[in-house]
Design an enzyme around this catalytic site. Sequence first.
Site, PDB file in Angstrom:
ATOM      1  N   ASP A  48     -39.758  25.629 -21.906  1.00 17.86           N
ATOM      2  CA  ASP A  48     -40.055  24.250 -21.572  1.00 17.86           C
ATOM      3  C   ASP A  48     -38.832  23.447 -21.300  1.00 17.86           C
ATOM      4  OD1 ASP A  48     -41.030  21.520 -21.526  1.00 17.86           O
ATOM      5  OD2 ASP A  48     -41.716  21.880 -23.870  1.00 17.86           O
TER       6      ASP A  48
ATOM      7  N   ASP B 108     -48.241  13.790 -27.128  1.00 19.40           N
ATOM      8  CA  ASP B 108     -47.041  14.165 -26.557  1.00 19.40           C
ATOM      9  C   ASP B 108     -46.179  13.047 -26.420  1.00 19.40           C
ATOM     10  OD1 ASP B 108     -44.587  15.597 -25.410  1.00 19.40           O
ATOM     11  OD2 ASP B 108     -45.738  15.859 -23.555  1.00 19.40           O
TER      12      ASP B 108
ATOM     13  N   LYS C 127     -36.969   8.546 -28.907  1.00 15.00           N
ATOM     14  CA  LYS C 127     -37.015   9.590 -29.225  1.00 15.00           C
ATOM     15  C   LYS C 127     -35.761  10.589 -29.785  1.00 15.00           C
ATOM     16  CE  LYS C 127     -39.335  14.206 -28.186  1.00 15.00           C
ATOM     17  NZ  LYS C 127     -40.131  15.112 -27.045  1.00 15.00           N
TER      18      LYS C 127
ATOM     19  N   GLU D 161     -43.428  21.000 -30.175  1.00 15.09           N
ATOM     20  CA  GLU D 161     -44.043  21.131 -28.851  1.00 15.09           C
ATOM     21  C   GLU D 161     -44.333  22.583 -28.274  1.00 15.09           C
ATOM     22  OE1 GLU D 161     -41.415  17.082 -27.573  1.00 15.09           O
ATOM     23  OE2 GLU D 161     -40.656  19.087 -27.249  1.00 15.09           O
TER      24      GLU D 161
END
Length: 462
Positions: free
Chosen positions: A204, A7, A68, A174
């Site tokens: 999320d 992750d 990211k 994800e």
Amino acid sequence: MAVVGIDLGNLNIVIAQAQRGGVDVILNENSNRQNPNLVSIADKQRYVGEQAVTLARSNYKNTIYATKRLIGKRYDEPDVQQEIESLPFKVIKLPSGGVGYEVSYGGEPTVLSPEQVVAMLFGKVSEIVKNNNNGVPIAEAVVAIPGWFTDSQRRAVLDAAEISGLNVLRLMHESTAVALSYGIYKSVRSLFHESEPQHVLFLDLGHSNFCASVVAFIQGKLIVKSAVYDRSLGGRDFDKQIVDFMAEQFQTKYKLGDPRGNAKALLKLQAAAEEAKKSFSPAGVSEASISVECVMEDTDLNTALSLDEFERRVQPLLARLEAPITQALAEAGVTPEQLANVEVVGGGTRVNSVKLHIAGLLRLDKTKLNYGLSTTLNADEAVSRGCALQAAILSSRFQVKPFEVLEACPYPIKLSWEESPSAAAPMEEDESAAGAEGEEASVKAGESSVLLFKRNDKVPNQ
């Protein structure tokens, strides 16, 4: 040989390993389950992960994080410029138009690309896995990315993996990883119907983005019906509201200027804000005490933030949760009453105000535990566990009970071509091409493009 799921979060990296007994999250050298997404360059030495934490403040100009958000992006993009404003290190434009980080290496300025930084992080991941497997390296991996990543961002992550020598079987959204982690064990216990789908809404709220996804489960299969994102809504935005409160308190009390303009002071405030936010996670907490040493000019800050003040400040952020949830349900053709469950993951969902607001939007019973929301998955580890399960399914090293994953295409995909002036007469319309997809799937005479996939089309599509 190890088979793992990674992750790649904006704040932390979590590594899960598929084993015969199931899936386990791997601990790092400090016995922590989460690995800081940090790379720090000091003199000619590179520090990654936990090693970089102690240098994050003292060496902030050479400590890279939040990669990211910038990998695979163009420097001139508006969201990149907005991201750069909050970073204490120097970000420059590369000759290719991409993003670069200028750091001091051995006293000389050196430019690193986001791909190189992520490759360093992947190298650290490989080191952690080796240390937990008596020197056995990673054989295969599945890496999680946000579903809104563009093709260039996805290729950049794969380039980083190639630089580090990491064998990536696939990149996985994800939201899909969370759904797989939720559904595969229930499917093994035959908790789903053979033909009638059970719809679950996954929410999320991570460090930097929010996703609402509707997934349909039947026995042995999951089908992603929709996935909608707010790319710039995350836990760090709630932290920022607390930082603003602390800065205002500091300016009012001591008249020493705005600490948000001082990089070191801001890093201290951000760390304190995260702790204060965690204080509001349990229901019933009405106040969070805040203490920050040596904010500026050897002056400490001691104050308290009330829950009412916190909720007033984050109200605009809570309001932004509604649009992705509403759109995800609409695209999936599902009403809140048709949902079997609403599963929340991500560190941001621990904030009590967030759970309460979501429950209100979906008209859940607020008298129940967690206001009717489901929290059966580990909020921080669900994505990595789902990736590890996917890696086991794809790997030849494991025999896993069949479980089909049908992804939703995040962007429409069109195929275009240039017609040669010397081409023969235009081809006639192929009536057989206009099948179930109607006119969108047909190629007519004189046309030079065709829509291959619409948004939310199933992938793989046969």
